[in-house]
Design an enzyme around this catalytic site. Structure first.
Site, mmCIF file in Angstrom:
data_model
loop_
_atom_site.group_PDB
_atom_site.id
_atom_site.type_symbol
_atom_site.label_atom_id
_atom_site.label_comp_id
_atom_site.label_asym_id
_atom_site.label_seq_id
_atom_site.Cartn_x
_atom_site.Cartn_y
_atom_site.Cartn_z
ATOM 1 C CB CYS A 1 3.985 -2.438 -7.493
ATOM 2 S SG CYS A 1 4.721 -4.074 -7.287
ATOM 3 C CB CYS B 1 0.485 1.815 -3.896
ATOM 4 S SG CYS B 1 0.401 0.070 -4.284
ATOM 5 C CB CYS C 1 -0.982 -0.013 1.173
ATOM 6 S SG CYS C 1 -0.250 0.174 2.816
#
Length: 208
Positions: free
Chosen positions: A163, A159, A85
């Site tokens: 990533c 998020c 997150c």
């Protein structure tokens, strides 16, 4: 008075211990680099810095394990899940704690944040303690490439595109409310939703 050199000495000793632990697996130079990188990363958001050198050793150990796993240098007997997150102070910590409760050692669990906070949110700690999940030893950690590479499943929560994406890995985005914006009752609702999702994922990856 504490010497300004003390953290340096603590990190050097940590690097020595981890070099011995990963002897024949990861080069000593890599171990030292990861230790000092981990310390620098945690210092960026630390509110109280006294314990950062010790936390850096724990963080570096996890990163080195992930690095060795992703490169096939050590056996990988269990599936590995990364919960991600923004702050690693709420949703991802809750999901990781519940996965450990539910799956035990059947699944290797990690969590991280794209912009780590200073500490795990108090309401999150309280809501987890109510179900027997102790996160007093956990702390917000920055996202690193090695933990993504080692993961079989990456669960993101709020998020965005932070990533990195690697071929062959499974990615899922869970639309979970941010506990930072909720009272304890709201965090309990988040806990219930996460538990349902985590139980389903655990049953799929590593049936009891």
């Amino acid at each position: 008075m504490t010497s300004l050199l003390d953290p340096q000495r603590v990190l050097e000793r940590a690097a020595e211990r981890l070099t011995a632990r990963f002897d024949g697996i990861v080069a000593a130079e890599t171990v030292e680099r990861v230790v000092f990188e981990s310390y620098a990363s945690l210092m960026r958001t630390a509110r109280i810095t006294d314990h950062v050198p010790a936390l850096a050793e724990k963080f570096a150990k996890d990163r080195l394990t992930a690095l060795a796993t992703s490169k096939g240098l050590v056996a990988k007997p269990h599936p590995e899940v990364l919960f991600l997150c923004v702050g690693n102070s709420g949703r991802s910590q809750m999901a990781a704690a519940m996965m450990r409760l539910i799956a035990g050692e059947r699944i290797v669990v990690r969590s991280a944040g794209s912009q780590p906070g200073e500490e795990i949110l108090p309401h999150v700690q309280e809501a987890l303690s109510e179900i027997g999940a102790d996160v007093s030893h956990e702390f917000p950690k920055p996202l690193t490439d090695d933990v993504v590479r080692a993961s079989d499943v990456v669960i993101t929560m709020g998020c965005g595109d932070a990533c990195p994406v690697y071929p062959g890995k499974r990615y899922e985005d869970w639309p979970i409310a941010d506990p930072a914006e909720l009272d304890l009752g709201g965090v309990r609702d988040v806990r219930a939703e996460l538990r349902h999702r985590v139980e389903r994922l655990a049953a799929e990856l590593a049936p009891a």
